[in-house]
Enzyme design. Sequence first.
Site, mmCIF file in Angstrom:
data_model
loop_
_atom_site.group_PDB
_atom_site.id
_atom_site.type_symbol
_atom_site.label_atom_id
_atom_site.label_comp_id
_atom_site.label_asym_id
_atom_site.label_seq_id
_atom_site.Cartn_x
_atom_site.Cartn_y
_atom_site.Cartn_z
ATOM 1 N N GLY A 1 -26.520 -3.653 18.278
ATOM 2 C CA GLY A 1 -25.299 -4.266 17.780
ATOM 3 C C GLY A 1 -25.359 -5.773 17.928
ATOM 4 O O GLY A 1 -25.769 -6.495 17.022
ATOM 5 N N CYS B 1 -15.685 4.340 22.484
ATOM 6 C CA CYS B 1 -14.907 3.097 22.445
ATOM 7 C C CYS B 1 -14.239 2.842 23.796
ATOM 8 O O CYS B 1 -13.529 3.707 24.321
ATOM 9 C CB CYS B 1 -13.848 3.172 21.349
ATOM 10 S SG CYS B 1 -12.823 1.673 21.257
#
Length: 336
Positions: free
Chosen positions: A227, A98
């Site tokens: 994604g 992240c």
Amino acid sequence: MILLLAPMEGLLDATLRDVLTRTGGIDRCVSEFIRVTNTVLPERAFLRVVPELLNGSRTRAGVPVRPQLLGSDPACLADNAARLAGLRPHGIDLNFGCPAKTVNQSRGGAVLLDEPELVGRIVAAVRRAVPAHLPVSAKMRLGYNDDRRAEECAIAIAEAGADELVVHARTKAHGYRPPAYWERIAQVREALPAHLQIPMVANGDIWTVADALRCQAVTGCDALMMGRGMVTNPGLALAIKGQGLVPWNVMPDLLLAFWQQVGLRVDRRHRAGRLKQWLNYLRRHYPQAQQAFDELRLTNDADAIQHWFDRVGPAPLIGTTAQAANIEPRAEPLPA
């Protein structure tokens, strides 16, 4: 080719996972991260992010979902993984990728890639804490400010007992700016000693079939994770596998299914924003989505959006096409 649906915090949640996996082609999903700090979370915290755990850890279409944990304390992560294992997930994933500033400032996500030894201790602690049959995987970027320790981190993850490694082909400093450095994934794969070879998944900038084929060729990976490409083009996984497309006349049914679930899971004041967020991605692939986005752009009233759905569909516009595409229209949502 094995295709995974990526975690995307604030976008690709259980609602969108449910809808996107109905189109076919996706073999497995990874959830948005579940933040672990200094306590063992109650079961409801895991279920809030991964309601699929109440459905055998699968989406309604039957696609497995692997919950993802994020944190920096090996012992606390291990304790939470043990509790999560009691809910019978389809494996446990660990977040070392992240790039969010607030997450990194709290020693979570990609910042840990500057500490390969800690990364290894986290993976090892979680591996020991859960049953041997339960897969433990990890997702990492190439590094934090640079990629000099990418190989070191990958070796630490494999040596600690991970069953699979996903590599996003950018550093935190790269953010999401193109290009993705697929050749570095190949170098990371080659750096793993023979006794530490584990399945590796390539991730980053896979928007088209051509991208997928080139990424596979460059990285040597048999599995890819997508994604934004799937959010933009829900038929991408099908197309990569040569099984067809998802035409626009199917999309209103998917949008309606999404909207119905948003109505159950999201506060009323945020519902319109969620729909427009997805339409904003879809207009990159579907010209018709631009018209829908323009019509709803200034609308924040849920009733007005429902009236829009009543006007544009679903029947007779999409009933037969949804069946032809093997998409189940208006399925009931998973438990909220």
